[in-house]
Design an enzyme around this catalytic site. Structure first.
Site, mmCIF file in Angstrom:
data_model
loop_
_atom_site.group_PDB
_atom_site.id
_atom_site.type_symbol
_atom_site.label_atom_id
_atom_site.label_comp_id
_atom_site.label_asym_id
_atom_site.label_seq_id
_atom_site.Cartn_x
_atom_site.Cartn_y
_atom_site.Cartn_z
ATOM 1 N N ASP A 119 0.803 -1.208 0.000
ATOM 2 C CA ASP A 119 0.000 0.000 0.000
ATOM 3 C C ASP A 119 0.854 1.285 0.000
ATOM 4 O O ASP A 119 0.681 2.170 -0.850
ATOM 5 C CB ASP A 119 -0.833 -0.115 1.289
ATOM 6 C CG ASP A 119 -1.871 0.933 1.400
ATOM 7 O OD1 ASP A 119 -2.511 1.198 0.389
ATOM 8 O OD2 ASP A 119 -2.013 1.489 2.508
ATOM 9 N N THR A 121 4.050 1.722 -0.706
ATOM 10 C CA THR A 121 4.880 1.820 -1.917
ATOM 11 C C THR A 121 4.042 2.299 -3.103
ATOM 12 O O THR A 121 4.491 3.134 -3.895
ATOM 13 C CB THR A 121 5.516 0.440 -2.219
ATOM 14 O OG1 THR A 121 6.311 0.073 -1.093
ATOM 15 C CG2 THR A 121 6.378 0.456 -3.464
ATOM 16 N N ILE A 142 2.389 -9.394 2.914
ATOM 17 C CA ILE A 142 1.819 -10.558 3.601
ATOM 18 C C ILE A 142 0.391 -10.242 4.034
ATOM 19 O O ILE A 142 -0.414 -11.128 4.219
ATOM 20 C CB ILE A 142 2.666 -10.995 4.821
ATOM 21 C CG1 ILE A 142 2.762 -9.900 5.885
ATOM 22 C CG2 ILE A 142 4.036 -11.474 4.401
ATOM 23 C CD1 ILE A 142 3.272 -10.409 7.235
ATOM 24 N N ASP A 143 0.057 -8.941 4.189
ATOM 25 C CA ASP A 143 -1.254 -8.549 4.736
ATOM 26 C C ASP A 143 -2.405 -8.774 3.753
ATOM 27 O O ASP A 143 -3.559 -8.827 4.177
ATOM 28 C CB ASP A 143 -1.236 -7.060 5.126
ATOM 29 C CG ASP A 143 -0.122 -6.721 6.090
ATOM 30 O OD1 ASP A 143 0.367 -7.636 6.772
ATOM 31 O OD2 ASP A 143 0.275 -5.544 6.152
ATOM 32 N N GLU A 238 -3.055 -8.913 14.854
ATOM 33 C CA GLU A 238 -2.443 -7.864 15.697
ATOM 34 C C GLU A 238 -3.319 -6.613 15.794
ATOM 35 O O GLU A 238 -3.236 -5.858 16.758
ATOM 36 C CB GLU A 238 -1.059 -7.488 15.150
ATOM 37 C CG GLU A 238 -1.094 -6.936 13.730
ATOM 38 C CD GLU A 238 0.280 -6.601 13.166
ATOM 39 O OE1 GLU A 238 1.291 -6.718 13.864
ATOM 40 O OE2 GLU A 238 0.314 -6.206 11.967
ATOM 41 N N HIS A 288 7.834 -11.615 12.968
ATOM 42 C CA HIS A 288 8.506 -11.586 11.664
ATOM 43 C C HIS A 288 8.824 -12.966 11.099
ATOM 44 O O HIS A 288 9.305 -13.058 9.965
ATOM 45 C CB HIS A 288 9.763 -10.713 11.751
ATOM 46 C CG HIS A 288 9.411 -9.273 11.956
ATOM 47 N ND1 HIS A 288 9.098 -8.773 13.199
ATOM 48 C CD2 HIS A 288 9.257 -8.260 11.075
ATOM 49 C CE1 HIS A 288 8.795 -7.492 13.074
ATOM 50 N NE2 HIS A 288 8.882 -7.156 11.809
ATOM 51 N N GLN A 290 6.671 -14.703 10.066
ATOM 52 C CA GLN A 290 5.721 -14.736 8.938
ATOM 53 C C GLN A 290 6.273 -14.041 7.701
ATOM 54 O O GLN A 290 5.733 -14.179 6.615
ATOM 55 C CB GLN A 290 4.406 -14.045 9.343
ATOM 56 C CG GLN A 290 3.677 -14.762 10.454
ATOM 57 C CD GLN A 290 2.732 -13.830 11.213
ATOM 58 O OE1 GLN A 290 1.551 -13.823 10.967
ATOM 59 N NE2 GLN A 290 3.271 -13.039 12.130
HETATM 60 O O1 F6P Z 1 2.827 -4.835 6.300
HETATM 61 C C1 F6P Z 1 3.546 -5.979 6.653
HETATM 62 C C2 F6P Z 1 3.765 -6.043 8.141
HETATM 63 O O2 F6P Z 1 4.480 -7.218 8.442
HETATM 64 C C3 F6P Z 1 2.495 -5.931 8.973
HETATM 65 O O3 F6P Z 1 1.769 -7.117 9.012
HETATM 66 C C4 F6P Z 1 3.064 -5.494 10.289
HETATM 67 O O4 F6P Z 1 2.115 -4.757 11.040
HETATM 68 C C5 F6P Z 1 4.204 -4.600 9.897
HETATM 69 O O5 F6P Z 1 4.559 -4.947 8.575
HETATM 70 C C6 F6P Z 1 5.415 -4.729 10.781
HETATM 71 O O6 F6P Z 1 6.364 -3.826 10.342
HETATM 72 P P1 F6P Z 1 7.855 -3.780 10.903
HETATM 73 O O7 F6P Z 1 8.616 -4.885 10.255
HETATM 74 O O8 F6P Z 1 8.342 -2.453 10.478
HETATM 75 O O9 F6P Z 1 7.800 -3.958 12.373
#
Ligand code: F6P
Length: 367
Positions: A119, A121, A142-143, A238, A288, A290
């Site tokens: 989004d 980017t 991933i979202d 989350e 992370h 995921q």
């Molecule tokens: O947008 C991908 C994502 O992994 C979200 O699911 C998560 O809220 C966010 O990025 C975490 O970001 P960062 O790696 O900056 O903590």
């Protein structure tokens, strides 16, 4: 197969990384060379476009990276040219560095820029397109919250990790008669929790789109206990929040494109269930995990299709467009349509209907 006008393209990976980025870079680079184009890999997302960090990519650079997680180019979610943080005596100041990004684009003689990202980017890419850059977008996250594509690459790999974790939690939950709460990512969208919860057979799925009722959560685990199912799995996004509450913000960082960092709802849900039901609970935060590791075969295929389609768009000078999946077809859509609003879970989403049909609770009777 030579392209007359597009001779040199830039490619960058922006925002949070995910499995499949390298597969897209490979999918862009190899056919670009067949078209007679040169490929410039811009380092660390838009940060490299502003600071002038790029290197030429050859086929040898992208050989062997199909199944490798992360991105060989590096990424950043702090490099928005329109929202560029600088340190001053008075603290962080946000300035606009978009002209510098354009200067580098022109200085490298780029005819087009392929921006691989989510989004944030796509919003930046759209603004740069408005300044005259020839941009093609490739939807990553991933979202899975990008409008105008049925799926983003990276989502399937994140769901795979989360579903496998739920499988593992099932056996230990059953042995110890515990309530296992697993917190997954997804930002403001519940796609990862929904799909992983459905794939892993969770008993309760809590997502941001459906604010939940504490009583319904307690009732579900208590009822299962009374029926002899002395364990439960709760899959929490989350961004999930109770009807009477707010999302739990873990940290705020003004340097990021999205300053909000979510996290902590899993532990909160665990604590509340234990207090209300006296059942023993444990929390696992997947974080992370995921985003790391090798992409699933589905994501490798989708990423390769996206990358190769993106280069075709560039060769045909179809700019301002984002590659998208519609059904089984790869198509292109206007970037501005992709960012008009977020793609969120609704009560009509088939996975929600199917989850409810097999007895999964969303912690609310409203959805
Ligand atoms: O947008 C991908 C994502 O992994 C979200 O699911 C998560 O809220 C966010 O990025 C975490 O970001 P960062 O790696 O900056 O903590």
């Amino acid at each position: 197969m030579k392209s007359k006008s597009v001779k040199r393209i830039g490619v960058l990976t922006g925002g949070g990384d995910c499995p499949g980025l390298n597969a897209v870079i490979r999918g862009v680079t190899k056919p670009a060379h067949d078209y007679g184009m040169e490929v410039f890999g811009i380092e660390d997302g838009f940060e490299g476009l502003v600071t002038g960090k790029a290197k030429q990519l050859y086929n040898r650079d992208v050989s062997g990276i199909l199944a490798v997680g992360g991105t060989i180019l590096g990424s950043s979610n702090k490099g928005d040219p329109f929202h560029w943080p600088i340190q001053t005596e008075k603290g962080i100041k946000i300035v606009n560095r978009a002209e510098l990004a354009l200067k580098n684009y022109k200085g490298w003689n780029l005819d087009a820029l392929i921006a691989i990202g989510g989004d944030g980017t796509m919003h930046i890419a759209n603004k740069l397109a408005g300044m005259g850059m020839n941009v093609v977008g490739v939807p990553k996250t991933i979202d899975n919250d990008l409008q105008a594509t049925d799926q983003t690459f990276g989502h399937d790999s994140a769901v795979f990790v989360a579903a496998e974790a739920i499988d593992r939690l099932h056996t230990t939950a059953s042995s110890h008669h515990r309530i296992m709460v697993v917190e997954v990512m997804g930002r403001y969208a519940g796609w990862i929790a929904l799909h992983a919860g459905l794939a892993g057979g969770a008993d309760i799925i809590l997502i941001p789109e459906f604010p939940f009722d504490w009583e319904m959560v307690y009732q579900k685990v208590t009822k299962r206990n009374m029926m002899g199912k002395r364990f439960s799995i709760v899959c929490v996004a989350e961004g999930a929040k109770p009807k009477s509450g707010k999302m739990i913000v873990k940290a705020v960082d003004s340097k990021r494109t999205d300053p909000i960092q979510l996290g902590g709802i899993g532990e909160f849900v665990s604590k509340k269930i234990m207090e209300a039901t006296s059942l023993e609970t444990r929390t696992t935060v997947l974080g992370h995990l995921q985003r790391g590791g090798s992409p699933t075969p589905y994501d490798r295929i989708l990423s390769t299709k996206f990358g190769t389609f993106a280069i075709e768009l560039a060769a045909k000078r179809k700019f301002g467009r984002m590659v998208a999946l519609k059904g089984n077809e790869i198509v292109s859509v206007k970037i501005e349509d992709a960012i008009s609003h977020q793609k969120l879970v609704t009560p009509e989403t088939q996975a929600v209907i199917s989850a409810k049909a097999v007895g999964i609770s969303f912690g609310s009777d409203e959805f």
